[in-house]
Design an enzyme around this catalytic site. Sequence first.
Site, PDB file in Angstrom:
ATOM      1  N   VAL A  60     -26.449  14.831  12.644  1.00 33.04           N
ATOM      2  CA  VAL A  60     -27.232  15.485  13.664  1.00 33.04           C
ATOM      3  C   VAL A  60     -25.882  16.502  14.269  1.00 33.04           C
ATOM      4  O   VAL A  60     -24.914  16.161  14.706  1.00 33.04           O
ATOM      5  CB  VAL A  60     -27.688  14.746  14.832  1.00 33.04           C
ATOM      6  CG1 VAL A  60     -28.348  15.543  15.787  1.00 33.04           C
ATOM      7  CG2 VAL A  60     -28.687  13.683  14.220  1.00 33.04           C
ATOM      8  N   ASP A  86     -40.425   2.093  17.013  1.00 30.45           N
ATOM      9  CA  ASP A  86     -38.876   1.625  16.979  1.00 30.45           C
ATOM     10  C   ASP A  86     -38.516   2.010  18.449  1.00 30.45           C
ATOM     11  O   ASP A  86     -37.642   2.945  18.663  1.00 30.45           O
ATOM     12  CB  ASP A  86     -38.255   2.420  16.122  1.00 30.45           C
ATOM     13  CG  ASP A  86     -36.635   2.170  15.767  1.00 30.45           C
ATOM     14  OD1 ASP A  86     -36.409   0.994  16.298  1.00 30.45           O
ATOM     15  OD2 ASP A  86     -36.099   2.895  15.297  1.00 30.45           O
ATOM     16  N   LEU A 146     -23.223  16.134  16.880  1.00 30.89           N
ATOM     17  CA  LEU A 146     -23.721  15.528  18.023  1.00 30.89           C
ATOM     18  C   LEU A 146     -23.434  13.940  17.512  1.00 30.89           C
ATOM     19  O   LEU A 146     -23.190  12.989  18.118  1.00 30.89           O
ATOM     20  CB  LEU A 146     -25.153  15.586  18.287  1.00 30.89           C
ATOM     21  CG  LEU A 146     -25.210  17.134  18.820  1.00 30.89           C
ATOM     22  CD1 LEU A 146     -26.828  17.221  19.077  1.00 30.89           C
ATOM     23  CD2 LEU A 146     -24.494  17.182  20.039  1.00 30.89           C
ATOM     24  N   GLY A 147     -23.688  13.697  16.170  1.00 34.90           N
ATOM     25  CA  GLY A 147     -23.646  12.210  16.007  1.00 34.90           C
ATOM     26  C   GLY A 147     -23.899  12.126  14.342  1.00 34.90           C
ATOM     27  O   GLY A 147     -24.403  13.097  13.577  1.00 34.90           O
ATOM     28  N   GLY A 198     -25.996   8.980  11.472  1.00 34.23           N
ATOM     29  CA  GLY A 198     -26.482   7.615  11.249  1.00 34.23           C
ATOM     30  C   GLY A 198     -26.288   7.202   9.729  1.00 34.23           C
ATOM     31  O   GLY A 198     -25.443   7.993   9.220  1.00 34.23           O
ATOM     32  N   GLY A 199     -27.059   6.196   9.229  1.00 25.70           N
ATOM     33  CA  GLY A 199     -26.801   5.767   7.963  1.00 25.70           C
ATOM     34  C   GLY A 199     -27.312   6.756   7.004  1.00 25.70           C
ATOM     35  O   GLY A 199     -26.784   6.832   5.591  1.00 25.70           O
TER      36      GLY A 199
END
Length: 293
Positions: free
Chosen positions: A17, A127, A9-10, A12-13
């Site tokens: 996911v 956030d 799905l993706g 990040g740093g």
Amino acid sequence: MGLVVKARLGHGGSSEVYLAEDPERSRLVSLKILGPDDSRSPEARARFVHEFDILSALRHPNIVRMYTHGETDGRLWSAREYVAGATGLRLVRMPRQNPDLRRVLSVLTHVAAGLDFAHTNGVVHLDVKPANVLVGADEPATVKISDFDQARWLHRPEPPLATNGFVVVSVPYAAPELLQAGTVSPATDQYALACSAIELLTGRTPFPRANLMATAEAQLHDPPPEISERQHWIPSEVDAILHRSLAKDPSARYDSCTEPIRLLAEALHDIVPRPFAPLLHRLKVAFTRHVSP
């Protein structure tokens, strides 16, 4: 782990996911896997487990649900509710485009409800931004607040916000007290929600500056923008509502996240996003008063 990975799905740093299937419970989940370096870091591991603990304590229709977590081959992972659709980022339009006002107000209303529930249960998100809101493809759309990795308990011992003199924040949405590593509260999330509302309504955050340093300075010192001047279909009542939510002093903001969003919905009721909408709305109100017995 017992989960069957279906698609990526993706990333990040520090994590990736995946969409995964939980065969035992016949459901799809969002599988977050911490990177190998962070899985070996005591600080990163603590943050990962901290998010799990917070989300496990929150059960609300507008907060993504956490299911379980574990460690496989030295990498931490967690499985949480999967929402078929997109993040709130897809609701953000270019400045010259008009938003789907009904959908924007619905999303903001649901996010406010989820935040107020978290606050009642002693959690601040810290956030809040469109990228951290999941908006489903269904109708009416499922709306879930996600990404609680920066969240904190309000009434439990927590480490200082600043690490090595720096505080990790999303600057375009960060309240002054958060930027200064001061005392945070539900009003801190309300400020970020107001920043998000401005972006969803106008296509730009409150203080679009050349760099993050300039944006931070504006968050700390500049007055809130008049968004009725950015988009002429927005009535001036909206400016007053958002200005209060964006007060530099947290005590001057509203008592909940729900209240300013409710007022926004009332101010934008019957408004059609086009240049002369506020004028037409005022003429309609004046005519109604004139012909009423």
